[in-house]
Design an enzyme around this catalytic site. Structure first.
Site, PDB file in Angstrom:
ATOM      1  N   GLY A  46       0.741  -1.151  -0.245  1.00  0.00           N
ATOM      2  CA  GLY A  46       0.413  -0.423  -0.015  1.00  0.00           C
ATOM      3  C   GLY A  46       0.588   1.068  -0.022  1.00  0.00           C
ATOM      4  N   GLN A  51       3.347  10.001   1.532  1.00  0.00           N
ATOM      5  CA  GLN A  51       4.641   9.142   1.304  1.00  0.00           C
ATOM      6  C   GLN A  51       5.421   9.785  -0.165  1.00  0.00           C
ATOM      7  OE1 GLN A  51       2.563   5.110   1.803  1.00  0.00           O
ATOM      8  NE2 GLN A  51       4.495   4.861   2.879  1.00  0.00           N
ATOM      9  N   CYS A  95       6.339   0.010   7.094  1.00  0.00           N
ATOM     10  CA  CYS A  95       5.262   1.499   6.096  1.00  0.00           C
ATOM     11  C   CYS A  95       6.381   1.176   5.254  1.00  0.00           C
ATOM     12  CB  CYS A  95       5.556   2.761   7.577  1.00  0.00           C
ATOM     13  SG  CYS A  95       5.230   3.696   6.056  1.00  0.00           S
ATOM     14  N   LEU A  96       6.598   1.877   4.015  1.00  0.00           N
ATOM     15  CA  LEU A  96       8.489   2.568   3.207  1.00  0.00           C
ATOM     16  C   LEU A  96       8.617   3.438   3.710  1.00  0.00           C
ATOM     17  CD1 LEU A  96       5.958   1.404  -0.421  1.00  0.00           C
ATOM     18  CD2 LEU A  96       7.986   0.329   0.516  1.00  0.00           C
ATOM     19  N   HIS A 137      -3.849   1.832   7.290  1.00  0.00           N
ATOM     20  CA  HIS A 137      -2.859   1.876   7.545  1.00  0.00           C
ATOM     21  C   HIS A 137      -2.189   2.979   6.112  1.00  0.00           C
ATOM     22  CE1 HIS A 137       1.848   1.189   7.685  1.00  0.00           C
ATOM     23  NE2 HIS A 137       1.491   2.114   6.429  1.00  0.00           N
ATOM     24  N   GLU A 138      -3.133   3.479   5.810  1.00  0.00           N
ATOM     25  CA  GLU A 138      -3.039   4.263   4.353  1.00  0.00           C
ATOM     26  C   GLU A 138      -3.670   5.441   4.798  1.00  0.00           C
ATOM     27  OE1 GLU A 138      -0.408   3.393   2.893  1.00  0.00           O
ATOM     28  OE2 GLU A 138      -0.325   1.531   2.862  1.00  0.00           O
ATOM     29  N   HIS A 141      -2.619   7.467   6.794  1.00  0.00           N
ATOM     30  CA  HIS A 141      -1.950   8.200   6.314  1.00  0.00           C
ATOM     31  C   HIS A 141      -1.839   9.350   5.753  1.00  0.00           C
ATOM     32  CE1 HIS A 141       2.647   5.707   5.961  1.00  0.00           C
ATOM     33  NE2 HIS A 141       2.391   5.284   5.496  1.00  0.00           N
TER      34      HIS A 141
HETATM   35 NI    NI Z   1       2.937   3.103   5.783  1.00  0.00          NI
END
Ligand code: NI
Length: 175
Positions: A46, A51, A95-96, A137-138, A141
């Site tokens: 995701g 991000q 997480c990226l 989670h997204e 963000h």
């Molecule tokens: Ni993330």
């Protein structure tokens, strides 16, 4: 498609609240595709617009095994309309934007949500388990929230200290 640069903690954009999309126009549709490309290249399931440095309410999700782009969800203005108050699901989240760190996070197992697809059409979706976890989670963000906000202060501080140490090492000069 263009691969975008991923913002890493402590980039301020990760703590800001993204704005609703007024219309899914060509620019937004392209951003969605570029985000999906960036998600696949980063081996993430995701990605949220914050991000990649964009404060617009867009997320991309693909929790399939194949990850060939056929099961990708490109969502604008995703909004949870219901969550199961009874059952929870726990997953070791990464997480990226917080590379190399993981923590177990517990969230509602099932959610319903609405969003606009790439054609700007309103969609409704019910999601559970990993798909539900990833979408939550997204959406976090988009509200400036990171998975480390869901764990104990002790665990969060350990991760933040490690990140700080890693950054200092990267900033160092080899003489
Ligand atoms: Ni993330």
């Amino acid at each position: 498609m263009t691969q975008l640069n991923i913002q890493i903690i402590p980039a301020p954009v990760l703590r800001q609240v993204a704005r609703p999309i007024l219309a899914v126009d060509k620019r937004i549709a392209t951003l969605m595709e570029d985000m999906a490309e960036t998600m696949y290249k980063g081996h993430g399931i995701g990605l949220a617009a914050n991000q990649v440095g964009s404060l617009e309410r867009i997320i991309t999700v693909d929790v399939s095994e194949e990850r060939d782009g056929k099961d990708v969800f490109l969502m604008a203005n995703p909004e949870v309309s219901w969550h199961d108050p009874e059952e929870t699901f726990t997953y070791n989240e990464g997480c990226l934007s917080i590379p190399g760190h993981y923590a177990k996070v517990t969230r509602p197992r099932r959610i319903r949500l609405t969003y606009l697809n790439q054609a700007g059409k309103k969609q409704e979706l019910e999601a559970e388990d990993l798909m539900s976890q990833c979408i939550q989670h997204e959406i976090d963000h988009l509200n400036g929230v990171l998975f480390i906000d869901h764990i104990s202060k002790l665990k969060r501080d350990i991760i933040l200290k490690k990140i700080d140490k890693e950054r200092k090492e990267e900033d160092g000069h080899v003489l």
